[in-house]
Design a protein around this motif. Structure first.
Motif, PDB file in Angstrom:
ATOM      1  N   GLY A  71       0.818  -1.197   0.000  1.00  0.00           N
ATOM      2  CA  GLY A  71       0.000   0.000   0.000  1.00  0.00           C
ATOM      3  C   GLY A  71       0.853   1.247   0.000  1.00  0.00           C
ATOM      4  N   VAL A  72       1.929   1.208   0.772  1.00  0.00           N
ATOM      5  CA  VAL A  72       2.836   2.351   0.856  1.00  0.00           C
ATOM      6  C   VAL A  72       3.509   2.589  -0.486  1.00  0.00           C
ATOM      7  CG1 VAL A  72       4.909   3.259   1.980  1.00  0.00           C
ATOM      8  CG2 VAL A  72       3.237   1.970   3.322  1.00  0.00           C
ATOM      9  N   ASP A  73       3.926   1.494  -1.138  1.00  0.00           N
ATOM     10  CA  ASP A  73       4.564   1.611  -2.453  1.00  0.00           C
ATOM     11  C   ASP A  73       3.625   2.232  -3.474  1.00  0.00           C
ATOM     12  OD1 ASP A  73       6.887   0.581  -1.560  1.00  0.00           O
ATOM     13  OD2 ASP A  73       6.610  -1.427  -2.391  1.00  0.00           O
ATOM     14  N   ALA A  74       2.379   1.762  -3.487  1.00  0.00           N
ATOM     15  CA  ALA A  74       1.394   2.279  -4.427  1.00  0.00           C
ATOM     16  C   ALA A  74       1.167   3.766  -4.205  1.00  0.00           C
ATOM     17  CB  ALA A  74       0.084   1.505  -4.272  1.00  0.00           C
ATOM     18  N   LEU A  75       1.125   4.130  -2.955  1.00  0.00           N
ATOM     19  CA  LEU A  75       0.928   5.533  -2.595  1.00  0.00           C
ATOM     20  C   LEU A  75       2.104   6.381  -3.082  1.00  0.00           C
ATOM     21  CD1 LEU A  75      -1.154   7.219  -0.894  1.00  0.00           C
ATOM     22  CD2 LEU A  75       0.510   7.080   0.959  1.00  0.00           C
ATOM     23  N   ALA A  76       3.319   5.882  -2.884  1.00  0.00           N
ATOM     24  CA  ALA A  76       4.516   6.595  -3.317  1.00  0.00           C
ATOM     25  C   ALA A  76       4.518   6.757  -4.836  1.00  0.00           C
ATOM     26  CB  ALA A  76       5.765   5.828  -2.871  1.00  0.00           C
ATOM     27  N   GLU A  77       4.088   5.688  -5.534  1.00  0.00           N
ATOM     28  CA  GLU A  77       4.039   5.728  -6.988  1.00  0.00           C
ATOM     29  C   GLU A  77       3.045   6.778  -7.478  1.00  0.00           C
ATOM     30  OE1 GLU A  77       3.153   2.285 -10.085  1.00  0.00           O
ATOM     31  OE2 GLU A  77       4.584   1.721  -8.509  1.00  0.00           O
ATOM     32  N   ARG A  78       1.890   6.790  -6.820  1.00  0.00           N
ATOM     33  CA  ARG A  78       0.848   7.745  -7.200  1.00  0.00           C
ATOM     34  C   ARG A  78       1.338   9.181  -6.992  1.00  0.00           C
ATOM     35  NH1 ARG A  78      -3.966   5.173  -4.998  1.00  0.00           N
ATOM     36  NH2 ARG A  78      -3.562   6.326  -3.124  1.00  0.00           N
ATOM     37  N   LEU A  79       2.024   9.384  -5.880  1.00  0.00           N
ATOM     38  CA  LEU A  79       2.575  10.709  -5.596  1.00  0.00           C
ATOM     39  C   LEU A  79       3.606  11.112  -6.642  1.00  0.00           C
ATOM     40  CD1 LEU A  79       3.007  10.687  -1.722  1.00  0.00           C
ATOM     41  CD2 LEU A  79       1.646  12.300  -3.050  1.00  0.00           C
ATOM     42  N   ALA A  80       4.449  10.166  -7.032  1.00  0.00           N
ATOM     43  CA  ALA A  80       5.490  10.435  -8.030  1.00  0.00           C
ATOM     44  C   ALA A  80       4.859  10.796  -9.370  1.00  0.00           C
ATOM     45  CB  ALA A  80       6.387   9.205  -8.177  1.00  0.00           C
ATOM     46  N   THR A  81       3.809  10.039  -9.761  1.00  0.00           N
ATOM     47  CA  THR A  81       3.089  10.317 -11.006  1.00  0.00           C
ATOM     48  C   THR A  81       2.489  11.713 -10.966  1.00  0.00           C
ATOM     49  OG1 THR A  81       2.502   7.983 -11.000  1.00  0.00           O
ATOM     50  CG2 THR A  81       1.385   9.375 -12.604  1.00  0.00           C
ATOM     51  N   GLN A  82       1.881  12.023  -9.833  1.00  0.00           N
ATOM     52  CA  GLN A  82       1.253  13.322  -9.649  1.00  0.00           C
ATOM     53  C   GLN A  82       2.283  14.437  -9.784  1.00  0.00           C
ATOM     54  OE1 GLN A  82      -2.143  13.304  -9.155  1.00  0.00           O
ATOM     55  NE2 GLN A  82      -1.976  15.472  -9.633  1.00  0.00           N
ATOM     56  N   LEU A  83       3.442  14.230  -9.181  1.00  0.00           N
ATOM     57  CA  LEU A  83       4.504  15.245  -9.224  1.00  0.00           C
ATOM     58  C   LEU A  83       4.980  15.447 -10.655  1.00  0.00           C
ATOM     59  CD1 LEU A  83       6.567  14.407  -6.028  1.00  0.00           C
ATOM     60  CD2 LEU A  83       5.308  16.514  -6.478  1.00  0.00           C
ATOM     61  N   ARG A  84       5.094  14.332 -11.402  1.00  0.00           N
ATOM     62  CA  ARG A  84       5.556  14.413 -12.779  1.00  0.00           C
ATOM     63  C   ARG A  84       4.560  15.216 -13.621  1.00  0.00           C
ATOM     64  NH1 ARG A  84       6.086   8.731 -13.739  1.00  0.00           N
ATOM     65  NH2 ARG A  84       7.243   8.386 -11.846  1.00  0.00           N
ATOM     66  N   LYS A  85       3.248  14.948 -13.386  1.00  0.00           N
ATOM     67  CA  LYS A  85       2.195  15.636 -14.119  1.00  0.00           C
ATOM     68  C   LYS A  85       2.214  17.147 -13.841  1.00  0.00           C
ATOM     69  CE  LYS A  85      -1.400  12.231 -14.195  1.00  0.00           C
ATOM     70  NZ  LYS A  85      -2.584  11.890 -13.402  1.00  0.00           N
ATOM     71  N   ASP A  86       2.492  17.486 -12.589  1.00  0.00           N
ATOM     72  CA  ASP A  86       2.471  18.886 -12.194  1.00  0.00           C
ATOM     73  C   ASP A  86       3.613  19.694 -12.787  1.00  0.00           C
ATOM     74  OD1 ASP A  86       0.228  18.444 -10.791  1.00  0.00           O
ATOM     75  OD2 ASP A  86       1.171  18.370  -8.814  1.00  0.00           O
ATOM     76  N   ARG A  87       4.664  18.950 -13.230  1.00  0.00           N
ATOM     77  CA  ARG A  87       5.812  19.647 -13.791  1.00  0.00           C
ATOM     78  C   ARG A  87       5.457  20.284 -15.128  1.00  0.00           C
ATOM     79  NH1 ARG A  87      10.485  15.511 -12.855  1.00  0.00           N
ATOM     80  NH2 ARG A  87      10.091  15.626 -10.648  1.00  0.00           N
ATOM     81  N   PRO A  88       5.903  21.431 -15.416  1.00  0.00           N
ATOM     82  CA  PRO A  88       5.608  22.110 -16.679  1.00  0.00           C
ATOM     83  C   PRO A  88       6.328  21.436 -17.859  1.00  0.00           C
ATOM     84  CG  PRO A  88       7.082  23.481 -15.328  1.00  0.00           C
ATOM     85  CD  PRO A  88       6.739  22.252 -14.519  1.00  0.00           C
TER      86      PRO A  88
END
Ligand SMILES: [Zn+2]
Length: 78
Positions: free
Chosen positions: A61-78
């Motif tokens: 669960g922690v790994d999935a959460l970290a992955e989701r956060l990483a994806t989100q961060l990548r998306k937020d990048r210009p």
């Protein structure tokens, strides 16, 4: 009659159904007369139930959460 110490030592086997019929009867007999051990067994049973309810691999669960956060961060990048 069993002593409280013997009772406690056998309690996890008792809850797992690992004891012989004679041992179970001895423990039931003790529990009938000993409120302290009754409380102890009840708490053990509760603890076992709680452990069973917990997810087997909480790390996933922690790994999935970290992955989701990483994806989100990548998306937020210009
Ligand atoms: Zn006792």
């Amino acid at each position: 009659m069993l002593t409280c110490k013997e009772q406690v030592a056998r309690s996890s086997d008792y809850l797992d159904g690992q004891l012989s019929v004679r041992e179970r009867l001895m423990m039931r007999h003790h529990l009938l007369f000993c409120p302290n051990c009754r409380r102890f067994i009840r708490q053990m049973r509760l603890l076992q139930a709680t452990v069973r309810l917990m997810p087997e691999k909480p790390v996933e669960g922690v790994d999935a959460l970290a992955e989701r956060l990483a994806t989100q961060l990548r998306k937020d990048r210009p």
